[in-house]
Design a protein around this motif. Sequence first.
Motif, PDB file in Angstrom:
ATOM      1  N   GLU A 269      22.417 -15.618   7.378  1.00 29.73           N
ATOM      2  CA  GLU A 269      22.397 -14.205   7.004  1.00 29.73           C
ATOM      3  C   GLU A 269      21.371 -13.492   7.877  1.00 29.73           C
ATOM      4  O   GLU A 269      20.282 -14.023   8.105  1.00 29.73           O
ATOM      5  N   ILE A 270      21.710 -12.298   8.354  1.00 37.21           N
ATOM      6  CA  ILE A 270      20.744 -11.464   9.069  1.00 37.21           C
ATOM      7  C   ILE A 270      20.373 -10.311   8.140  1.00 37.21           C
ATOM      8  O   ILE A 270      21.248  -9.527   7.752  1.00 37.21           O
ATOM      9  N   GLY A 271      19.087 -10.224   7.783  1.00 37.65           N
ATOM     10  CA  GLY A 271      18.606  -9.183   6.868  1.00 37.65           C
ATOM     11  C   GLY A 271      18.471  -9.718   5.460  1.00 37.65           C
ATOM     12  O   GLY A 271      19.321  -9.483   4.599  1.00 37.65           O
ATOM     13  N   ALA A 272      17.380 -10.457   5.193  1.00 36.07           N
ATOM     14  CA  ALA A 272      17.209 -11.102   3.878  1.00 36.07           C
ATOM     15  C   ALA A 272      17.054 -10.069   2.776  1.00 36.07           C
ATOM     16  O   ALA A 272      17.523 -10.275   1.654  1.00 36.07           O
ATOM     17  N   GLY A 273      16.367  -8.954   3.063  1.00 35.39           N
ATOM     18  CA  GLY A 273      16.143  -7.927   2.043  1.00 35.39           C
ATOM     19  C   GLY A 273      15.550  -8.538   0.786  1.00 35.39           C
ATOM     20  O   GLY A 273      14.544  -9.250   0.826  1.00 35.39           O
ATOM     21  N   SER A 274      16.203  -8.308  -0.351  1.00 31.93           N
ATOM     22  CA  SER A 274      15.726  -8.826  -1.644  1.00 31.93           C
ATOM     23  C   SER A 274      15.960 -10.318  -1.810  1.00 31.93           C
ATOM     24  O   SER A 274      15.406 -10.940  -2.713  1.00 31.93           O
ATOM     25  N   GLY A 275      16.854 -10.898  -1.000  1.00 31.69           N
ATOM     26  CA  GLY A 275      17.237 -12.303  -1.177  1.00 31.69           C
ATOM     27  C   GLY A 275      18.478 -12.493  -2.037  1.00 31.69           C
ATOM     28  O   GLY A 275      18.947 -13.617  -2.225  1.00 31.69           O
ATOM     29  N   TYR A 276      19.033 -11.385  -2.553  1.00 30.84           N
ATOM     30  CA  TYR A 276      20.178 -11.500  -3.471  1.00 30.84           C
ATOM     31  C   TYR A 276      21.425 -12.079  -2.793  1.00 30.84           C
ATOM     32  O   TYR A 276      22.027 -13.034  -3.283  1.00 30.84           O
ATOM     33  N   GLN A 277      21.803 -11.506  -1.652  1.00 31.33           N
ATOM     34  CA  GLN A 277      22.980 -12.023  -0.941  1.00 31.33           C
ATOM     35  C   GLN A 277      22.764 -13.497  -0.556  1.00 31.33           C
ATOM     36  O   GLN A 277      23.683 -14.315  -0.668  1.00 31.33           O
ATOM     37  N   ALA A 278      21.540 -13.832  -0.148  1.00 34.78           N
ATOM     38  CA  ALA A 278      21.237 -15.223   0.222  1.00 34.78           C
ATOM     39  C   ALA A 278      21.416 -16.150  -0.983  1.00 34.78           C
ATOM     40  O   ALA A 278      21.921 -17.273  -0.846  1.00 34.78           O
ATOM     41  N   MET A 279      21.016 -15.679  -2.176  1.00 38.56           N
ATOM     42  CA  MET A 279      21.157 -16.509  -3.384  1.00 38.56           C
ATOM     43  C   MET A 279      22.635 -16.729  -3.725  1.00 38.56           C
ATOM     44  O   MET A 279      23.038 -17.837  -4.092  1.00 38.56           O
ATOM     45  N   ILE A 280      23.446 -15.691  -3.585  1.00 37.16           N
ATOM     46  CA  ILE A 280      24.901 -15.836  -3.823  1.00 37.16           C
ATOM     47  C   ILE A 280      25.461 -16.873  -2.833  1.00 37.16           C
ATOM     48  O   ILE A 280      26.202 -17.786  -3.219  1.00 37.16           O
ATOM     49  N   LEU A 281      25.076 -16.760  -1.571  1.00 39.09           N
ATOM     50  CA  LEU A 281      25.555 -17.704  -0.546  1.00 39.09           C
ATOM     51  C   LEU A 281      25.051 -19.113  -0.826  1.00 39.09           C
ATOM     52  O   LEU A 281      25.775 -20.090  -0.614  1.00 39.09           O
TER      53      LEU A 281
ATOM     54  N   MET B 216      24.592 -20.556  -3.590  1.00 42.56           N
ATOM     55  CA  MET B 216      25.358 -21.211  -4.654  1.00 42.56           C
ATOM     56  C   MET B 216      26.706 -21.720  -4.162  1.00 42.56           C
ATOM     57  O   MET B 216      27.352 -22.534  -4.814  1.00 42.56           O
ATOM     58  N   LEU B 217      27.158 -21.205  -3.013  1.00 40.94           N
ATOM     59  CA  LEU B 217      28.520 -21.484  -2.548  1.00 40.94           C
ATOM     60  C   LEU B 217      28.560 -22.332  -1.288  1.00 40.94           C
ATOM     61  O   LEU B 217      29.635 -22.686  -0.821  1.00 40.94           O
ATOM     62  N   SER B 218      27.388 -22.620  -0.709  1.00 43.38           N
ATOM     63  CA  SER B 218      27.373 -23.357   0.555  1.00 43.38           C
ATOM     64  C   SER B 218      26.267 -24.408   0.534  1.00 43.38           C
ATOM     65  O   SER B 218      25.516 -24.511  -0.442  1.00 43.38           O
ATOM     66  N   LYS B 219      26.175 -25.172   1.619  1.00 41.22           N
ATOM     67  CA  LYS B 219      25.191 -26.264   1.644  1.00 41.22           C
ATOM     68  C   LYS B 219      23.798 -25.754   1.979  1.00 41.22           C
ATOM     69  O   LYS B 219      22.820 -26.098   1.340  1.00 41.22           O
ATOM     70  N   LYS B 220      23.747 -24.919   3.012  1.00 44.01           N
ATOM     71  CA  LYS B 220      22.430 -24.461   3.490  1.00 44.01           C
ATOM     72  C   LYS B 220      22.542 -23.025   3.985  1.00 44.01           C
ATOM     73  O   LYS B 220      23.542 -22.666   4.631  1.00 44.01           O
ATOM     74  N   VAL B 221      21.558 -22.204   3.662  1.00 43.76           N
ATOM     75  CA  VAL B 221      21.529 -20.811   4.110  1.00 43.76           C
ATOM     76  C   VAL B 221      20.233 -20.569   4.882  1.00 43.76           C
ATOM     77  O   VAL B 221      19.154 -20.894   4.395  1.00 43.76           O
ATOM     78  N   THR B 222      20.359 -20.010   6.075  1.00 44.87           N
ATOM     79  CA  THR B 222      19.194 -19.523   6.813  1.00 44.87           C
ATOM     80  C   THR B 222      19.281 -18.011   6.770  1.00 44.87           C
ATOM     81  O   THR B 222      20.340 -17.448   7.061  1.00 44.87           O
ATOM     82  N   THR B 223      18.214 -17.334   6.355  1.00 46.31           N
ATOM     83  CA  THR B 223      18.246 -15.873   6.353  1.00 46.31           C
ATOM     84  C   THR B 223      17.076 -15.350   7.171  1.00 46.31           C
ATOM     85  O   THR B 223      15.940 -15.786   6.996  1.00 46.31           O
ATOM     86  N   VAL B 224      17.388 -14.450   8.105  1.00 45.62           N
ATOM     87  CA  VAL B 224      16.380 -13.910   9.022  1.00 45.62           C
ATOM     88  C   VAL B 224      16.009 -12.501   8.569  1.00 45.62           C
ATOM     89  O   VAL B 224      16.892 -11.680   8.307  1.00 45.62           O
ATOM     90  N   GLU B 225      14.703 -12.225   8.467  1.00 43.07           N
ATOM     91  CA  GLU B 225      14.237 -10.892   8.074  1.00 43.07           C
ATOM     92  C   GLU B 225      13.195 -10.420   9.080  1.00 43.07           C
ATOM     93  O   GLU B 225      12.321 -11.174   9.489  1.00 43.07           O
ATOM     94  N   ARG B 226      13.298  -9.137   9.452  1.00 38.91           N
ATOM     95  CA  ARG B 226      12.425  -8.558  10.469  1.00 38.91           C
ATOM     96  C   ARG B 226      11.061  -8.152   9.895  1.00 38.91           C
ATOM     97  O   ARG B 226      10.045  -8.238  10.561  1.00 38.91           O
ATOM     98  N   ILE B 227      11.045  -7.684   8.640  1.00 36.32           N
ATOM     99  CA  ILE B 227       9.809  -7.129   8.060  1.00 36.32           C
ATOM    100  C   ILE B 227       9.143  -8.202   7.183  1.00 36.32           C
ATOM    101  O   ILE B 227       9.710  -8.621   6.164  1.00 36.32           O
TER     102      ILE B 227
ATOM    103  N   GLY C  25      11.891 -12.786  11.998  1.00 35.22           N
ATOM    104  CA  GLY C  25      12.192 -12.637  13.414  1.00 35.22           C
ATOM    105  C   GLY C  25      13.243 -11.570  13.629  1.00 35.22           C
ATOM    106  O   GLY C  25      13.632 -10.858  12.692  1.00 35.22           O
ATOM    107  N   ASP C  26      13.672 -11.452  14.872  1.00 31.87           N
ATOM    108  CA  ASP C  26      14.737 -10.512  15.236  1.00 31.87           C
ATOM    109  C   ASP C  26      16.079 -11.231  15.093  1.00 31.87           C
ATOM    110  O   ASP C  26      16.481 -11.994  15.966  1.00 31.87           O
ATOM    111  N   GLY C  27      16.766 -10.932  14.000  1.00 29.63           N
ATOM    112  CA  GLY C  27      18.034 -11.598  13.700  1.00 29.63           C
ATOM    113  C   GLY C  27      19.158 -11.227  14.654  1.00 29.63           C
ATOM    114  O   GLY C  27      20.208 -11.874  14.652  1.00 29.63           O
TER     115      GLY C  27
END
Length: 204
Positions: free
Chosen positions: A74-86, A88-99, A123-125
């Motif tokens: 995922e590019i843009g972790a933000g709150s982490g909500y989308q990453a949490m949904i992902l 639950m549905l996949s093996k591993k999630v990497t989420t990159v956040e700029r701030i 980093g720069d996603g």
Amino acid sequence: MVERQIEARGIRDPRVLAAMRDVPRHLFIPPPYDRSAYDDCPLPIGNGQTISQPYIVALMTELIHPSPHDNVLEIGAGSGYQAMILAMLSKKVTTVERIPAVADLARGNLAALHGDNVEIVIGDGTCGWQKNAPYDGIIITAATPRVPSPLIGQMAEGGRLVAPVGGREVQELIALEKRGGTVTQKLHGGVRFVPLIGEYGWGT
Ligand code: SAH
């Protein structure tokens, strides 16, 4: 929320619907907006950033159809909500956040829900995250003038990518699929995201 906003608009994948039911969205939104967590709209999460409308999270998730053995970016972790949904549905999630302060928010939220298969990196996603590539699914959750070329390079064979592509104000949701070295594209309607800022996105 799931029945009225998500199923009613045509999201059918039972695993996506179950994840959207199971993850408590209010835990990802700082006060006072947490009271509106299940409303049909994006909401502020601080630092000028937003958590996406629930339906858009479900749609983007369905479009990359994550499966339990998938490696997702995922590019843009933000709150982490989308990453949490992902997560639950996949093996591993990497989420990159700029701030960094936003990455801290995501880290706290994901830790509280034991999202242990999510790696949050700063980093720069727009350059992707080569270290964990290739990815079966890539979700860009910020608006970009074009799909950053490094991300195409980090897609696995059979991989899917979904991104809001267009202007700074409005974009089209596009889905790419890579097969036999060829990338095909489908369009999925108009959306509005905060800008993706970086080398292959918008300038600051
Ligand atoms: N997916 C998030 C919402 C993301 S909002 C959620 O579920 O809450 C978009 C995020 O993208 C913001 O946090 C913004 O800081 C981040 N962002 C913008 N440009 C970026 C870049 N080049 N690399 C990584 N993150 C970026």
